[in-house]
Design a protein around this motif. Structure first.
Motif, PDB file in Angstrom:
ATOM      1  N   CYS A  11     -20.557 -52.428 -53.890  1.00  0.00           N
ATOM      2  CA  CYS A  11     -21.145 -52.895 -52.630  1.00  0.00           C
ATOM      3  C   CYS A  11     -22.348 -52.037 -52.251  1.00  0.00           C
ATOM      4  O   CYS A  11     -22.269 -50.816 -52.223  1.00  0.00           O
ATOM      5  CB  CYS A  11     -20.105 -52.849 -51.519  1.00  0.00           C
ATOM      6  SG  CYS A  11     -20.726 -53.386 -49.910  1.00  0.00           S
ATOM      7  N   THR A  12     -23.465 -52.721 -51.924  1.00  0.00           N
ATOM      8  CA  THR A  12     -24.684 -52.010 -51.531  1.00  0.00           C
ATOM      9  C   THR A  12     -24.929 -52.049 -50.023  1.00  0.00           C
ATOM     10  O   THR A  12     -25.887 -51.470 -49.539  1.00  0.00           O
ATOM     11  CB  THR A  12     -25.918 -52.614 -52.235  1.00  0.00           C
ATOM     12  OG1 THR A  12     -26.080 -53.965 -51.800  1.00  0.00           O
ATOM     13  CG2 THR A  12     -25.769 -52.542 -53.744  1.00  0.00           C
ATOM     14  N   GLY A  13     -24.080 -52.774 -49.302  1.00  0.00           N
ATOM     15  CA  GLY A  13     -24.236 -52.866 -47.854  1.00  0.00           C
ATOM     16  C   GLY A  13     -25.344 -53.812 -47.427  1.00  0.00           C
ATOM     17  O   GLY A  13     -25.896 -53.673 -46.340  1.00  0.00           O
ATOM     18  N   CYS A  14     -25.657 -54.789 -48.250  1.00  0.00           N
ATOM     19  CA  CYS A  14     -26.758 -55.713 -47.946  1.00  0.00           C
ATOM     20  C   CYS A  14     -26.427 -56.699 -46.822  1.00  0.00           C
ATOM     21  O   CYS A  14     -27.310 -57.315 -46.260  1.00  0.00           O
ATOM     22  CB  CYS A  14     -27.179 -56.471 -49.201  1.00  0.00           C
ATOM     23  SG  CYS A  14     -25.957 -57.697 -49.762  1.00  0.00           S
ATOM     24  N   GLU A  15     -25.153 -56.855 -46.509  1.00  0.00           N
ATOM     25  CA  GLU A  15     -24.651 -57.725 -45.436  1.00  0.00           C
ATOM     26  C   GLU A  15     -24.759 -59.220 -45.713  1.00  0.00           C
ATOM     27  O   GLU A  15     -24.537 -60.032 -44.826  1.00  0.00           O
ATOM     28  CB  GLU A  15     -25.324 -57.417 -44.092  1.00  0.00           C
ATOM     29  CG  GLU A  15     -24.944 -56.073 -43.523  1.00  0.00           C
ATOM     30  CD  GLU A  15     -25.471 -55.885 -42.117  1.00  0.00           C
ATOM     31  OE1 GLU A  15     -24.812 -56.373 -41.176  1.00  0.00           O
ATOM     32  OE2 GLU A  15     -26.530 -55.246 -41.968  1.00  0.00           O
ATOM     33  N   GLU A  16     -25.101 -59.618 -46.935  1.00  0.00           N
ATOM     34  CA  GLU A  16     -25.161 -61.052 -47.250  1.00  0.00           C
ATOM     35  C   GLU A  16     -23.810 -61.713 -47.013  1.00  0.00           C
ATOM     36  O   GLU A  16     -23.732 -62.798 -46.457  1.00  0.00           O
ATOM     37  CB  GLU A  16     -25.607 -61.265 -48.698  1.00  0.00           C
ATOM     38  CG  GLU A  16     -27.070 -61.002 -48.942  1.00  0.00           C
ATOM     39  CD  GLU A  16     -27.985 -61.998 -48.249  1.00  0.00           C
ATOM     40  OE1 GLU A  16     -27.662 -63.199 -48.191  1.00  0.00           O
ATOM     41  OE2 GLU A  16     -29.032 -61.549 -47.744  1.00  0.00           O
ATOM     42  N   CYS A  17     -22.736 -61.056 -47.436  1.00  0.00           N
ATOM     43  CA  CYS A  17     -21.402 -61.621 -47.273  1.00  0.00           C
ATOM     44  C   CYS A  17     -20.996 -61.691 -45.803  1.00  0.00           C
ATOM     45  O   CYS A  17     -20.372 -62.660 -45.370  1.00  0.00           O
ATOM     46  CB  CYS A  17     -20.379 -60.815 -48.070  1.00  0.00           C
ATOM     47  SG  CYS A  17     -20.281 -59.082 -47.590  1.00  0.00           S
ATOM     48  N   VAL A  18     -21.375 -60.678 -45.053  1.00  0.00           N
ATOM     49  CA  VAL A  18     -21.026 -60.631 -43.631  1.00  0.00           C
ATOM     50  C   VAL A  18     -21.637 -61.827 -42.907  1.00  0.00           C
ATOM     51  O   VAL A  18     -20.969 -62.516 -42.141  1.00  0.00           O
ATOM     52  CB  VAL A  18     -21.499 -59.303 -42.990  1.00  0.00           C
ATOM     53  CG1 VAL A  18     -21.265 -59.311 -41.492  1.00  0.00           C
ATOM     54  CG2 VAL A  18     -20.805 -58.116 -43.632  1.00  0.00           C
TER      55      VAL A  18
END
Length: 61
Positions: A11-18
């Motif tokens: 996980c890179t923390g890009c927030e796409e999933c969020v």
């Protein structure tokens, strides 16, 4: 019911999933995606589809 697992190493923390989750199952916590409302998971796997890093798995339990 579904089990949502995020591989913190991928996980890179890009927030796409969020942003893509229709049930608000995932939140960004300490720079990583974290399943917080798993009871709400619809099993649609939208989070899996938008993750370019293959960091999320959704399995039926």
């Amino acid at each position: 019911m579904f089990d949502v697992v995020v591989d913190k190493d991928k996980c890179t923390g890009c927030e796409e999933c969020v942003g893509s989750c229709p049930a608000s199952v995932l939140e960004l916590i300490d720079g990583k995606s974290e399943p917080v409302n798993m009871d709400e998971c619809l099993g649609c796997e939208t989070c899996v589809e938008v993750c370019d890093f293959e960091a999320i798995t959704v399995t039926e339990i």
